[in-house]
Design a protein around this motif. Structure first.
Motif, short mmCIF file in Angstrom:
data_model
loop_
_atom_site.label_atom_id
_atom_site.label_comp_id
_atom_site.label_asym_id
_atom_site.label_seq_id
_atom_site.Cartn_x
_atom_site.Cartn_y
_atom_site.Cartn_z
N TRP A 113 -5.49 -2.42 -0.37
CA TRP A 113 -4.28 -2.28 0.44
C TRP A 113 -3.29 -3.42 0.25
CZ3 TRP A 113 -6.28 -0.49 5.91
CH2 TRP A 113 -6.68 0.86 5.84
N PHE A 114 -3.80 -4.64 0.07
CA PHE A 114 -2.90 -5.79 0.09
C PHE A 114 -2.75 -6.50 -1.25
CE2 PHE A 114 -4.53 -5.24 4.46
CZ PHE A 114 -3.35 -4.83 5.03
N LEU A 115 -3.45 -6.03 -2.29
CA LEU A 115 -3.26 -6.60 -3.62
C LEU A 115 -3.03 -5.49 -4.65
CD1 LEU A 115 -3.19 -9.02 -5.53
CD2 LEU A 115 -5.68 -8.81 -5.76
N LEU A 116 -3.98 -4.59 -4.82
CA LEU A 116 -3.86 -3.56 -5.84
C LEU A 116 -2.69 -2.62 -5.59
CD1 LEU A 116 -5.01 -2.22 -8.40
CD2 LEU A 116 -6.45 -0.83 -6.89
N HIS A 117 -2.61 -2.05 -4.41
CA HIS A 117 -1.51 -1.10 -4.14
C HIS A 117 -0.14 -1.74 -4.27
CE1 HIS A 117 -4.53 1.50 -1.68
NE2 HIS A 117 -4.65 1.71 -2.96
N PRO A 118 0.12 -2.88 -3.64
CA PRO A 118 1.43 -3.51 -3.85
C PRO A 118 1.62 -3.91 -5.32
CG PRO A 118 0.28 -4.58 -2.03
CD PRO A 118 -0.68 -3.62 -2.66
#
Length: 158
Positions: A113-118
């Motif tokens: 949610w906070f590394l891969l997706h962004p």
């Protein structure tokens, strides 16, 4: 059995369970399969110093990105399995309660949610997608399946 070995087995089984879950959803509900090529492209750009993309689909392709994506997917699952096994220790292994493993499996979604997706241009927790809440809920279910997949071999084999 060493905790690292148990963690590797847990990570492999958990990741495979997620993949089987994705196949089931694709066949039964017509849901698209994860695009590990895009993940591989993202990983392939990391050594170049690029973590965040506006759109990973528009980023320069990386040779072998599908294989890189699959390898990364399983490597992350193994790392999570080892981390849990080492943190939980031999006492948990002797009496493998599902609840702490399930909580751990749910917490691991934070990396997506906070590394891969962004990083792939999808926004925090899929906020730039057409239906972020569907993706979030499906991710939590998939990580629950990951937890079940990590727990079952411990109960059955160790």
């Amino acid at each position: 059995m060493g905790l690292v070995f148990v963690g590797i087995v847990m990570g492999l089984f958990g990741t495979a369970a997620m993949d089987l879950w994705a196949l089931l959803l694709a066949r039964v509900a017509g849901q698209g399969l994860p695009n590990w090529g895009n993940v591989g492209r993202w990983v392939g750009h990391l050594p170049r110093g690029t973590v965040f993309h506006d759109s990973i689909a528009e980023a320069e392709p990386v040779p072998g990105e599908v294989g890189i994506g699959w390898a990364f997917h399983y490597a992350v699952g193994i790392v999570y399995g080892v981390i849990f096994a080492v943190l939980a220790g031999g006492d948990w292994l002797a009496h493998p309660a599902f609840l702490p493993l399930w909580i751990f499996a749910l917490v691991t979604i934070a990396a997506g949610w906070f590394l891969l997706h962004p990083g792939m241009g999808l926004g925090r927790a899929l906020s730039k997608t057409d239906n972020p809440w569907k993706g979030r809920i499906m991710g939590l279910i998939a990580h629950t399946v990951f937890g079940i997949g990590m727990w079952l071999p411990v109960v059955a084999l160790f």
